[in-house]
Write a protein that holds these residues in place. Sequence first.
Motif, PDB file in Angstrom:
ATOM      1  N   GLY A 271     -37.414 -17.293   3.392  1.00 47.50           N
ATOM      2  CA  GLY A 271     -38.520 -17.252   4.336  1.00 47.50           C
ATOM      3  C   GLY A 271     -38.162 -17.579   5.767  1.00 47.50           C
ATOM      4  O   GLY A 271     -38.779 -17.058   6.707  1.00 47.50           O
ATOM      5  N   SER A 272     -37.155 -18.448   5.976  1.00 41.43           N
ATOM      6  CA  SER A 272     -36.944 -18.926   7.341  1.00 41.43           C
ATOM      7  C   SER A 272     -35.489 -19.107   7.763  1.00 41.43           C
ATOM      8  O   SER A 272     -35.236 -19.473   8.912  1.00 41.43           O
ATOM      9  N   SER A 273     -34.530 -18.849   6.867  1.00 39.58           N
ATOM     10  CA  SER A 273     -33.130 -19.022   7.272  1.00 39.58           C
ATOM     11  C   SER A 273     -32.212 -18.339   6.270  1.00 39.58           C
ATOM     12  O   SER A 273     -31.514 -18.993   5.501  1.00 39.58           O
ATOM     13  N   MET A 274     -32.173 -17.031   6.314  1.00 42.76           N
ATOM     14  CA  MET A 274     -31.391 -16.294   5.318  1.00 42.76           C
ATOM     15  C   MET A 274     -29.939 -16.157   5.759  1.00 42.76           C
ATOM     16  O   MET A 274     -29.477 -15.094   6.168  1.00 42.76           O
TER      17      MET A 274
ATOM     18  N   TYR B 146     -34.228 -18.819  13.564  1.00 46.21           N
ATOM     19  CA  TYR B 146     -34.758 -17.652  12.878  1.00 46.21           C
ATOM     20  C   TYR B 146     -36.260 -17.502  13.100  1.00 46.21           C
ATOM     21  O   TYR B 146     -36.776 -16.386  13.239  1.00 46.21           O
ATOM     22  N   LEU B 147     -36.977 -18.637  13.149  1.00 45.57           N
ATOM     23  CA  LEU B 147     -38.422 -18.616  13.358  1.00 45.57           C
ATOM     24  C   LEU B 147     -38.804 -18.466  14.830  1.00 45.57           C
ATOM     25  O   LEU B 147     -39.977 -18.289  15.159  1.00 45.57           O
ATOM     26  N   GLY B 148     -37.811 -18.543  15.711  1.00 49.93           N
ATOM     27  CA  GLY B 148     -38.085 -18.397  17.138  1.00 49.93           C
ATOM     28  C   GLY B 148     -38.875 -19.552  17.727  1.00 49.93           C
ATOM     29  O   GLY B 148     -39.643 -19.370  18.672  1.00 49.93           O
ATOM     30  N   LEU B 149     -38.679 -20.753  17.180  1.00 56.04           N
ATOM     31  CA  LEU B 149     -39.405 -21.912  17.683  1.00 56.04           C
ATOM     32  C   LEU B 149     -38.827 -22.375  19.016  1.00 56.04           C
ATOM     33  O   LEU B 149     -37.632 -22.251  19.282  1.00 56.04           O
ATOM     34  N   ASP B 150     -39.696 -22.910  19.864  1.00 55.57           N
ATOM     35  CA  ASP B 150     -39.273 -23.341  21.203  1.00 55.57           C
ATOM     36  C   ASP B 150     -38.640 -24.729  21.193  1.00 55.57           C
ATOM     37  O   ASP B 150     -37.963 -25.112  22.144  1.00 55.57           O
TER      38      ASP B 150
ATOM     39  N   LEU C 243     -42.940 -29.076  11.843  1.00 60.06           N
ATOM     40  CA  LEU C 243     -43.788 -28.330  12.777  1.00 60.06           C
ATOM     41  C   LEU C 243     -44.687 -29.240  13.599  1.00 60.06           C
ATOM     42  O   LEU C 243     -45.114 -28.880  14.699  1.00 60.06           O
ATOM     43  N   HIS C 244     -45.010 -30.395  13.052  1.00 61.60           N
ATOM     44  CA  HIS C 244     -45.826 -31.393  13.742  1.00 61.60           C
ATOM     45  C   HIS C 244     -45.295 -32.775  13.379  1.00 61.60           C
ATOM     46  O   HIS C 244     -44.621 -32.946  12.368  1.00 61.60           O
ATOM     47  N   ASN C 245     -45.624 -33.764  14.200  1.00 61.07           N
ATOM     48  CA  ASN C 245     -45.278 -35.136  13.830  1.00 61.07           C
ATOM     49  C   ASN C 245     -46.370 -35.682  12.921  1.00 61.07           C
ATOM     50  O   ASN C 245     -47.485 -35.954  13.364  1.00 61.07           O
ATOM     51  N   THR C 246     -46.044 -35.804  11.646  1.00 62.65           N
ATOM     52  CA  THR C 246     -47.023 -36.276  10.661  1.00 62.65           C
ATOM     53  C   THR C 246     -46.626 -37.618  10.057  1.00 62.65           C
ATOM     54  O   THR C 246     -47.230 -38.060   9.083  1.00 62.65           O
TER      55      THR C 246
END
Length: 301
Positions: free
Chosen positions: A216-219, A188-192, A141-144
Amino acid sequence: STVKSVRKASKNKLKENGRKILDKMLSYGTTTIEAKSGYGLTTRDEIKQLQAIKELSQEHEVDLVPTFLGAHEIPPEYKKNPDAYVNLVCTEMIPKVVSKNLAVFCDVFCERGVFTTKQTRVILQTAQAFGLRAKLHADELHNTGGAELAAEFGAASADHLVCVNDEGIHLMQKAGVVPVLLPGTTFYLGLDKDAPAGKMIDKGLPVALATDCNPGSSMTESMQMIMTLACLKYGMSPAEVLTASTLNAAYAIGKESETGSLAPGKWADLVIWDAEDYREIPYHFGGNMVDSVFKRGEKVR
């Protein structure tokens, strides 16, 4: 929701649910998977999941490679003191998992609001000291700096990598880390944003693909759907997604000498497709083009 359900469930209930998922995966042509824990977040419930995985691997046609993911999330009871949970993972969970021979890998979700790079490093150092090989949920979700951390530990794979930067890609390539991309999750999460698969391939990284099948995110149990998404969202070619779903995926779980391609000395795991050309596999979506599945030379579907 899932953590609550897993904590309440018996090992047999988890096996019953897991068997249904494995049956579906096999029907879609998957013969070997990486199976992670990570939805119990207590020593008892993480052990319970891994025991269910081990028993299913002995009973089902699909081979399961177990990964301990106790550091998947900070449980509600530790939200105010996440370092105490890290200590629990290191001093109690990992030693018990290893003593019972329940995992090959240790994975950590390194992300803002989950585990910091410092906490991740402590967990992976402990895991390696106990003989578990490292994996990471990295830069989802972020570059960590997750990709860089995966390279530092010589991780077998780094998963997600949606926000990986050029330095992370370079270091993973140098360290031999397999990037496992999960287009079903971002879809599935609709991320851009999508993982930069083309850039990784251009830099010589052996990109792998997986369903990330989870509640939770990819069934989805369908690798065919994942292959379609990889073509459409990543711009990968059908040949690239086929390699990413087979041989490169085998490398990501340390099974490259046993499966992932048809070669002398490897298991005769193969899928017969109802297609005239391999490019038809990602061309179709929402269905199942598998005609039959063979596991170690025996027809199982």
